[in-house]
Design a protein around this motif. Structure first.
Motif, PDB file in Angstrom:
ATOM      1  N   ASP A 230       0.850  -1.199   0.000  1.00 17.64           N
ATOM      2  CA  ASP A 230       0.000   0.000   0.000  1.00 17.64           C
ATOM      3  C   ASP A 230       0.886   1.249   0.000  1.00 17.64           C
ATOM      4  N   PRO A 231       0.523   2.255  -0.785  1.00 17.77           N
ATOM      5  CA  PRO A 231       1.334   3.481  -0.871  1.00 17.77           C
ATOM      6  C   PRO A 231       1.066   4.438   0.287  1.00 17.77           C
ATOM      7  N   THR A 232       1.451   4.029   1.498  1.00 10.97           N
ATOM      8  CA  THR A 232       1.223   4.872   2.675  1.00 10.97           C
ATOM      9  C   THR A 232       2.282   5.966   2.802  1.00 10.97           C
ATOM     10  N   ALA A 233       3.363   5.859   2.016  1.00 13.44           N
ATOM     11  CA  ALA A 233       4.414   6.887   1.971  1.00 13.44           C
ATOM     12  C   ALA A 233       4.932   6.940   0.543  1.00 13.44           C
ATOM     13  N   ASP A 234       5.783   7.924   0.248  1.00 12.79           N
ATOM     14  CA  ASP A 234       6.285   8.046  -1.121  1.00 12.79           C
ATOM     15  C   ASP A 234       7.559   7.234  -1.342  1.00 12.79           C
ATOM     16  N   SER A 235       7.865   6.356  -0.382  1.00  6.33           N
ATOM     17  CA  SER A 235       8.994   5.433  -0.552  1.00  6.33           C
ATOM     18  C   SER A 235       8.734   4.191   0.273  1.00  6.33           C
ATOM     19  N   MET A 236       9.219   3.060  -0.210  1.00  8.55           N
ATOM     20  CA  MET A 236       9.254   1.863   0.617  1.00  8.55           C
ATOM     21  C   MET A 236      10.509   1.931   1.487  1.00  8.55           C
ATOM     22  N   HIS A 237      10.503   1.177   2.576  1.00 12.73           N
ATOM     23  CA  HIS A 237      11.709   1.060   3.398  1.00 12.73           C
ATOM     24  C   HIS A 237      12.135  -0.404   3.410  1.00 12.73           C
ATOM     25  N   ILE A 238      13.255  -0.712   4.062  1.00  8.86           N
ATOM     26  CA  ILE A 238      13.775  -2.074   3.960  1.00  8.86           C
ATOM     27  C   ILE A 238      12.869  -3.101   4.632  1.00  8.86           C
ATOM     28  N   GLY A 239      11.944  -2.648   5.464  1.00  7.44           N
ATOM     29  CA  GLY A 239      10.960  -3.570   6.026  1.00  7.44           C
ATOM     30  C   GLY A 239      10.018  -4.131   4.979  1.00  7.44           C
ATOM     31  N   HIS A 240       9.896  -3.437   3.829  1.00  7.33           N
ATOM     32  CA  HIS A 240       9.047  -3.926   2.736  1.00  7.33           C
ATOM     33  C   HIS A 240       9.771  -4.917   1.824  1.00  7.33           C
ATOM     34  N   LEU A 241      11.093  -4.985   1.944  1.00  6.06           N
ATOM     35  CA  LEU A 241      11.893  -5.661   0.926  1.00  6.06           C
ATOM     36  C   LEU A 241      11.681  -7.165   0.825  1.00  6.06           C
ATOM     37  N   LEU A 242      11.642  -7.864   1.962  1.00  9.32           N
ATOM     38  CA  LEU A 242      11.713  -9.322   1.931  1.00  9.32           C
ATOM     39  C   LEU A 242      10.617  -9.986   1.086  1.00  9.32           C
TER      40      LEU A 242
ATOM     41  N   LEU B 140      -6.411   9.117   6.981  1.00  9.63           N
ATOM     42  CA  LEU B 140      -6.715   8.925   5.560  1.00  9.63           C
ATOM     43  C   LEU B 140      -5.920   9.899   4.691  1.00  9.63           C
ATOM     44  N   GLN B 141      -5.408   9.384   3.581  1.00  9.94           N
ATOM     45  CA  GLN B 141      -4.653  10.210   2.639  1.00  9.94           C
ATOM     46  C   GLN B 141      -5.587  10.746   1.548  1.00  9.94           C
ATOM     47  N   THR B 142      -5.215  11.872   0.986  1.00  8.34           N
ATOM     48  CA  THR B 142      -5.994  12.417  -0.134  1.00  8.34           C
ATOM     49  C   THR B 142      -5.673  11.611  -1.390  1.00  8.34           C
ATOM     50  N   PRO B 143      -6.582  11.617  -2.388  1.00  4.90           N
ATOM     51  CA  PRO B 143      -6.290  10.926  -3.654  1.00  4.90           C
ATOM     52  C   PRO B 143      -4.990  11.410  -4.294  1.00  4.90           C
ATOM     53  N   GLU B 144      -4.690  12.706  -4.163  1.00  2.00           N
ATOM     54  CA  GLU B 144      -3.468  13.265  -4.748  1.00  2.00           C
ATOM     55  C   GLU B 144      -2.223  12.683  -4.063  1.00  2.00           C
ATOM     56  N   MET B 145      -2.284  12.550  -2.740  1.00  3.06           N
ATOM     57  CA  MET B 145      -1.158  11.974  -2.000  1.00  3.06           C
ATOM     58  C   MET B 145      -0.926  10.523  -2.416  1.00  3.06           C
ATOM     59  N   VAL B 146      -2.017   9.772  -2.521  1.00  2.14           N
ATOM     60  CA  VAL B 146      -1.908   8.355  -2.903  1.00  2.14           C
ATOM     61  C   VAL B 146      -1.342   8.233  -4.312  1.00  2.14           C
ATOM     62  N   GLU B 147      -1.825   9.059  -5.216  1.00  7.23           N
ATOM     63  CA  GLU B 147      -1.347   9.011  -6.603  1.00  7.23           C
ATOM     64  C   GLU B 147       0.158   9.310  -6.678  1.00  7.23           C
ATOM     65  N   HIS B 148       0.599  10.302  -5.914  1.00  4.85           N
ATOM     66  CA  HIS B 148       2.031  10.645  -5.868  1.00  4.85           C
ATOM     67  C   HIS B 148       2.841   9.486  -5.307  1.00  4.85           C
ATOM     68  N   ASN B 149       2.352   8.898  -4.217  1.00  2.00           N
ATOM     69  CA  ASN B 149       3.070   7.783  -3.587  1.00  2.00           C
ATOM     70  C   ASN B 149       3.156   6.577  -4.520  1.00  2.00           C
ATOM     71  N   VAL B 150       2.069   6.296  -5.236  1.00  2.00           N
ATOM     72  CA  VAL B 150       2.039   5.172  -6.184  1.00  2.00           C
ATOM     73  C   VAL B 150       3.135   5.356  -7.235  1.00  2.00           C
ATOM     74  N   ALA B 151       3.228   6.561  -7.786  1.00  2.00           N
ATOM     75  CA  ALA B 151       4.222   6.838  -8.840  1.00  2.00           C
ATOM     76  C   ALA B 151       5.641   6.631  -8.311  1.00  2.00           C
ATOM     77  N   CYS B 152       5.903   7.065  -7.078  1.00  2.00           N
ATOM     78  CA  CYS B 152       7.240   6.917  -6.487  1.00  2.00           C
ATOM     79  C   CYS B 152       7.585   5.449  -6.228  1.00  2.00           C
ATOM     80  N   ILE B 153       6.625   4.712  -5.686  1.00  2.00           N
ATOM     81  CA  ILE B 153       6.869   3.300  -5.347  1.00  2.00           C
ATOM     82  C   ILE B 153       7.059   2.463  -6.608  1.00  2.00           C
ATOM     83  N   LYS B 154       6.328   2.789  -7.669  1.00  2.00           N
ATOM     84  CA  LYS B 154       6.481   2.060  -8.936  1.00  2.00           C
ATOM     85  C   LYS B 154       7.932   2.106  -9.412  1.00  2.00           C
TER      86      LYS B 154
END
Length: 417
Positions: free
Chosen positions: A35-47, A85-99
């Protein structure tokens, strides 16, 4: 599966024999999501994603899901209170970064190339009647209440919004099963409830006996009981702007002897014989830290690339040897990101004694003079013992930085405008 078991990556499976049989019989599509809760993943997401990549290396097809829809709801797992809750704009930005970060982990071309999907594409436009009739009808409230992710929140309270999260994730598994022939979902151990709800949804909507599977990965722990992936300065992010490649490299190289072999197994793609060789070195020549260097190199190269790895090693060696002048301004910025800094006023006279006091390096002019005379002050790695010394252009690396060290370990960064 034998390799995953050797590496200690398998925690729970819904049907161990059935999943092995499936993987031996055909090339399978399987997925993992974030889930794009931030604009970057961290190493806890890696495994989980590295595990998905292992399946790809064995000829299977990974589907990487970014939760553009579920990210707007919030997974109750592991939380004692409602997510903001995040705004749609925040989620869209986070999605683009995580991709962009996911594209570094997977190969997207070729016969078994990874596919990137966003659940907002099939959930975002769904109306509430369709949600309730086609999906909500298939998952009982008692079934959901029995899930740890829900039951753990009943005392502190859970909104209907987060209560329905597990159904939304179950819809993802069903959608990928139906449209991409996706047979397996993998995730962290905290996702077991969501994964099994997905299997329940598939079973209800596909009662003709078609089979899907789930697997979870153990929570990464440190031998001393402290939380993995956290440092004094916070999380270790995959975004190089948040955690520089040098900081990323340093995190891995500082791994304790008690943890390093486990991390080599679960995080790197080194073959077993190489890991066993490094394990032996931990036992017989731990002071050389060969295992830690291999771990740091593999992880930094994989996430940030060869050039960033070479730069991280160069910064590390310069700091160890004290040869600061070998570094570029960009490398200084990385290596000294978190040290105290001082920016003199434009045109300010940079007499060393005055500068030491103004920058808070020495508490007084008297102490500054003593520090200089005693050889406790170094400029860009070279000791200065002249109390009348004034900084010149030669002391400004690329005209931007001067690194001052007091004693053996206290660094300070002077920034020139």
């Amino acid at each position: 599966m034998q390799e995953l078991e050797w590496r200690g990556i398998v925690y729970q499976q819904t049907d161990e024999e059935g999943m092995k049989e499936l993987l031996n019989k055909e090339s399978v599509s399987l997925y993992c999501g974030v889930d794009p809760t931030a604009d970057s993943m961290h190493i806890g997401h890696l495994l989980p994603f590295l595990t998905l990549r292992r399946f790809q290396n064995h000829g299977h097809r990974p589907i990487v899901l970014v939760g553009g829809a579920t990210g707007m709801i919030g997974d109750p797992s592991g939380k004692r209170e409602e997510r903001k809750l995040q705004t749609p704009e925040m989620v869209e930005h986070n999605v683009a970064c995580i991709k962009k970060q996911l594209e570094k982990i997977f190969e997207f071309g070729g016969e078994n190339g990874a596919k990137l999907v966003n659940n907002h594409d099939w959930v975002g436009s769904m109306n509430v009647v369709t949600f309730l009739r086609d999906f909500g009808k298939n998952i009982g409230v008692n079934y959901m209440l029995a899930k740890d992710i829900v039951s753990s929140r009943l005392e502190s309270g859970i909104s209907f919004t987060e209560f329905t999260y597990t159904i939304l994730q179950a819809m993802d598994f069903y959608h990928l099963y139906e449209n991409y022939n996706c047979k397996i979902q993998i995730g962290g151990s905290d996702q077991w409830g969501n994964i099994t709800t997905g299997l329940e949804m598939i079973r209800k909507l596909k009662p003709d006996g078609e089979k899907a599977y789930g697997m979870t990965i153990p929570l990464v722990t440190k031998a001393d009981g402290t939380k993995f992936g956290k440092t004094e300065s916070g999380a270790i992010w995959l975004d190089p702007e948040k955690t520089s490649p040098y900081e990323f490299y340093q995190f891995w190289i500082n791994t304790a002897d008690a943890d390093v072999v486990k991390y080599l197994k679960i995080f790197t793609f080194l073959p077993p014989e190489k890991i066993e060789e490094l394990e032996a070195s931990v036992q017989t020549e731990a002071h050389l830290r060969k295992a830690q260097k291999a771990l740091a190199a593999e992880m930094t190269r994989f996430i940030h690339g060869e050039e960033a790895l070479e730069q991280a090693i160069k910064i590390s060696e310069a700091l160890f040897s004290g040869e600061i002048k070998k570094l570029t301004a960009a490398e200084i910025q990385q290596g000294f990101k978190d040290v105290p800094s001082y920016e003199p006023a434009n045109g300010e006279e940079l007499a060393l004694v005055e500068l030491l006091v103004a920058a808070g390096i020495s508490p007084s002019k008297r102490q500054a003079r003593e520090d200089i005379q005693n050889g406790a002050i170094s400029i860009n790695g070279e000791k200065v013992k002249d109390i009348a010394y004034t900084l010149s252009g030669a002391d400004k690396i690329e005209g931007q930085f001067t690194v001052i060290r007091r004693g053996k370990k206290k660094y300070f960064l002077i920034k020139h405008s």
